[in-house]
Design a protein around this motif. Structure first.
Motif, PDB file in Angstrom:
ATOM      1  N   UNK A 296       0.838  -1.206   0.000  1.00 36.20           N
ATOM      2  CA  UNK A 296       0.000   0.000   0.000  1.00 36.20           C
ATOM      3  C   UNK A 296       0.872   1.255   0.000  1.00 36.20           C
ATOM      4  N   UNK A 297       1.877   1.268   0.867  1.00 38.85           N
ATOM      5  CA  UNK A 297       2.767   2.436   0.937  1.00 38.85           C
ATOM      6  C   UNK A 297       3.489   2.649  -0.393  1.00 38.85           C
ATOM      7  N   UNK A 298       3.858   1.555  -1.032  1.00 38.27           N
ATOM      8  CA  UNK A 298       4.499   1.671  -2.346  1.00 38.27           C
ATOM      9  C   UNK A 298       3.518   2.259  -3.363  1.00 38.27           C
ATOM     10  N   UNK A 299       2.248   1.871  -3.244  1.00 37.11           N
ATOM     11  CA  UNK A 299       1.245   2.385  -4.181  1.00 37.11           C
ATOM     12  C   UNK A 299       1.025   3.888  -3.994  1.00 37.11           C
ATOM     13  N   UNK A 300       1.364   4.393  -2.809  1.00 38.62           N
ATOM     14  CA  UNK A 300       1.256   5.826  -2.535  1.00 38.62           C
ATOM     15  C   UNK A 300       2.565   6.551  -2.849  1.00 38.62           C
ATOM     16  N   UNK A 301       3.428   5.862  -3.579  1.00 39.23           N
ATOM     17  CA  UNK A 301       4.672   6.424  -4.105  1.00 39.23           C
ATOM     18  C   UNK A 301       5.738   6.677  -3.027  1.00 39.23           C
ATOM     19  N   UNK A 302       5.681   5.911  -1.942  1.00 40.40           N
ATOM     20  CA  UNK A 302       6.799   5.911  -1.001  1.00 40.40           C
ATOM     21  C   UNK A 302       7.846   4.957  -1.549  1.00 40.40           C
ATOM     22  N   UNK A 303       9.086   5.393  -1.641  1.00 31.37           N
ATOM     23  CA  UNK A 303      10.139   4.540  -2.178  1.00 31.37           C
ATOM     24  C   UNK A 303      10.471   3.433  -1.175  1.00 31.37           C
ATOM     25  N   UNK A 304      11.043   2.301  -1.650  1.00 30.49           N
ATOM     26  CA  UNK A 304      11.438   1.215  -0.734  1.00 30.49           C
ATOM     27  C   UNK A 304      12.383   1.695   0.368  1.00 30.49           C
ATOM     28  N   UNK A 305      13.308   2.588   0.009  1.00 27.47           N
ATOM     29  CA  UNK A 305      14.249   3.112   1.007  1.00 27.47           C
ATOM     30  C   UNK A 305      13.515   3.937   2.068  1.00 27.47           C
ATOM     31  N   UNK A 306      12.532   4.720   1.621  1.00 25.82           N
ATOM     32  CA  UNK A 306      11.757   5.532   2.556  1.00 25.82           C
ATOM     33  C   UNK A 306      10.927   4.654   3.486  1.00 25.82           C
ATOM     34  N   UNK A 307      10.323   3.606   2.937  1.00 26.32           N
ATOM     35  CA  UNK A 307       9.513   2.692   3.757  1.00 26.32           C
ATOM     36  C   UNK A 307      10.372   2.021   4.820  1.00 26.32           C
ATOM     37  N   UNK A 308      11.559   1.563   4.428  1.00 24.23           N
ATOM     38  CA  UNK A 308      12.464   0.920   5.394  1.00 24.23           C
ATOM     39  C   UNK A 308      12.852   1.890   6.497  1.00 24.23           C
ATOM     40  N   UNK A 309      13.110   3.132   6.123  1.00 22.24           N
ATOM     41  CA  UNK A 309      13.470   4.151   7.104  1.00 22.24           C
ATOM     42  C   UNK A 309      12.303   4.447   8.041  1.00 22.24           C
ATOM     43  N   UNK A 310      11.098   4.524   7.500  1.00 19.36           N
ATOM     44  CA  UNK A 310       9.915   4.809   8.302  1.00 19.36           C
ATOM     45  C   UNK A 310       9.654   3.699   9.311  1.00 19.36           C
ATOM     46  N   UNK A 311       9.767   2.457   8.880  1.00 22.67           N
ATOM     47  CA  UNK A 311       9.552   1.315   9.774  1.00 22.67           C
ATOM     48  C   UNK A 311      10.627   1.279  10.859  1.00 22.67           C
ATOM     49  N   UNK A 312      11.850   1.635  10.503  1.00 21.49           N
ATOM     50  CA  UNK A 312      12.956   1.622  11.468  1.00 21.49           C
ATOM     51  C   UNK A 312      12.772   2.670  12.557  1.00 21.49           C
ATOM     52  N   UNK A 313      12.140   3.791  12.211  1.00 18.77           N
ATOM     53  CA  UNK A 313      11.956   4.879  13.180  1.00 18.77           C
ATOM     54  C   UNK A 313      10.601   4.859  13.866  1.00 18.77           C
ATOM     55  N   UNK A 314       9.626   4.184  13.252  1.00 20.23           N
ATOM     56  CA  UNK A 314       8.293   4.054  13.846  1.00 20.23           C
ATOM     57  C   UNK A 314       7.912   2.579  13.826  1.00 20.23           C
ATOM     58  N   UNK A 315       8.393   1.799  14.799  1.00 19.55           N
ATOM     59  CA  UNK A 315       8.244   0.340  14.779  1.00 19.55           C
ATOM     60  C   UNK A 315       6.807  -0.163  14.680  1.00 19.55           C
ATOM     61  N   UNK A 316       5.825   0.626  15.133  1.00 18.85           N
ATOM     62  CA  UNK A 316       4.432   0.175  15.100  1.00 18.85           C
ATOM     63  C   UNK A 316       3.766   0.387  13.737  1.00 18.85           C
ATOM     64  N   UNK A 317       4.458   1.002  12.814  1.00 16.89           N
ATOM     65  CA  UNK A 317       3.841   1.406  11.552  1.00 16.89           C
ATOM     66  C   UNK A 317       3.132   0.259  10.838  1.00 16.89           C
ATOM     67  N   UNK A 318       3.800  -0.891  10.723  1.00 19.00           N
ATOM     68  CA  UNK A 318       3.234  -1.996   9.960  1.00 19.00           C
ATOM     69  C   UNK A 318       2.195  -2.794  10.739  1.00 19.00           C
TER      70      UNK A 318
END
Length: 394
Positions: free
Chosen positions: A206-228
């Motif tokens: 879903x996040x990829x479909x909203x044009x978040x890059x793979x690198x950005x998604x990995x960074x977001x999950x690393x800084x906000x562990x509850x995201x997924x």
């Protein structure tokens, strides 16, 4: 007198120890122990040298206190066992709250210990007995922090490393999370092990479909562990909320969330309140609020008292207009004491001039971002020792 007092303490300790019993029979024993304690405490008062050792009134009060304490502990134990039973009914898809799947207890753990609540013990005691805990420690997981979370200890003891833990860790690595961040993620969100990997992948897609890059998604999950742990519906609602409330483009919304992924995880109430504060109490215009938030997303979740305190000092004491604050919004994310000390020092030296249209202009950005030594040399034309001496006078 002392031996008698000790005997009462021992009796009560015997009663209380039964609540720590590591079998499910503990609930059956409570009623018998309550009666036993009530009987013993209610015995006739002993006499010592012809005088009453404990008055009748005192005995009655003691009995009531002990009965109240025993029933209270009994109630806690029953609630705990009921919670354990409820958790083992099975997980629900896309539910944020803790969901404990029905997993077999590891053979390496004694049955009585695996059934006990680990809230009163240290997970460190189980590291040598549990492959899961042992390998999580190697990843850098902080067991002490995990112990503070309700029911997490018992949940971890039920997990099988190869079946429950390894696939989730492998998934995190596959989406780009670095090994050094795995311990941090599990420490703050052990519930990721209760999530179906298919659901995790759906949310990443879903996040990829909203044009978040793979690198950005990995960074977001690393800084906000509850995201997924949040459903696609919730993620979509949050993104829509920020875009509509701030009246900004999808691209700017992505930029804000990517820099502060906690915005997708936390409550929206503080965000709504801060937006109202900026507009109504502080008096910023819509375009100014947009610029402030895009430059410093943290303003959305900043402490309201700190935000208003800093603005009040900037606007009413330093006489800085709204448009200038909006131009340098980083000042709203600075420590109040830092701004106050530096401004008063410049004012003492006759250099507190923040109007860009006048000579000797000092920008708010330079005021708050420069280290002390550079601030003294470049802005105050003074020594660091002079600044430290001045601080002592405040």
């Amino acid at each position: 007198m002392v031996p008698m007092a000790l005997s009462f303490g021992q009796l009560c300790m015997r009663c209380r120890s039964l609540f720590c019993t590591k079998t499910l029979a503990v609930t059956w024993q409570h009623s018998n122990q309550v009666q036993y304690c009530s009987t013993v405490i209610g015995e006739p008062a002993k006499t010592l040298n012809g005088s009453s050792f404990i008055s009748k009134n005192h005995t009655s009060q003691s009995r009531q206190r002990w009965q109240h304490k025993i029933f209270f502990q009994s109630d806690l134990t029953v609630k705990h066992l009921a919670t354990e039973a409820t958790e083992e009914k099975g997980p629900k898809t896309d539910v944020v709250a803790y969901k404990s799947p029905l997993l077999p207890i590891k053979d390496t753990l004694p049955a009585t210990e695996s059934q006990a609540s680990v809230a009163s013990i240290s997970l460190g005691d189980y590291v040598d007995k549990s492959e899961t805990l042992s390998k999580l420690v190697q990843l850098g997981v902080n067991l002490w922090k995990l112990e503070q979370k309700p029911n997490v200890g018992s949940m971890l003891l039920r997990l099988d490393f190869n079946r429950d833990v390894a696939p989730r860790l492998l998934f995190l690595k596959e989406i780009g999370v670095e090994d050094s961040r795995l311990g941090y993620i599990v420490t703050h969100n052990p519930y990721v092990f209760t999530e179906n990997t298919e659901n995790l992948q759906i949310r990443v897609n879903y996040l990829k479909s909203k044009k978040f890059s793979p690198e950005t998604i990995a960074s977001m999950v690393s800084r906000a562990p509850y995201l997924l742990n949040f459903s696609v519906k919730r993620l979509d609602n949050r993104l829509g909320f920020y875009q509509q409330q701030l009246n900004i483009s999808a691209s700017n919304t992505r930029n804000i969330v990517a820099r502060l992924p906690k915005l997708l995880c936390g409550s929206l109430e503080p965000v709504k309140e801060n937006l109202k504060v900026c507009e109504i109490e502080l008096g910023f215009k819509e375009n100014e609020i947009q610029h402030i938030v895009m430059a410093v997303p943290k303003v959305l979740i900043a402490n309201k008292r700190k935000l208003t305190q800093i603005f009040d000092f900037l606007h009413n004491t330093m006489k800085v207009p709204h448009q200038l604050i909006a131009k340098f919004p980083q000042v709203l994310n600075t420590k109040y004491l830092r701004i106050r000390e530096r401004h008063l020092f410049l004012k003492y030296l006759g250099k507190a001039q923040y109007d860009p249209a006048l000579p000797n202009y000092i920008s708010l950005d330079s005021l708050v971002t420069l280290p002390d030594e550079t601030f003294c040399t470049n802005l105050a034309s003074a020594t660091l020792e002079d600044f430290y001496l001045f601080q002592k006078t405040l």
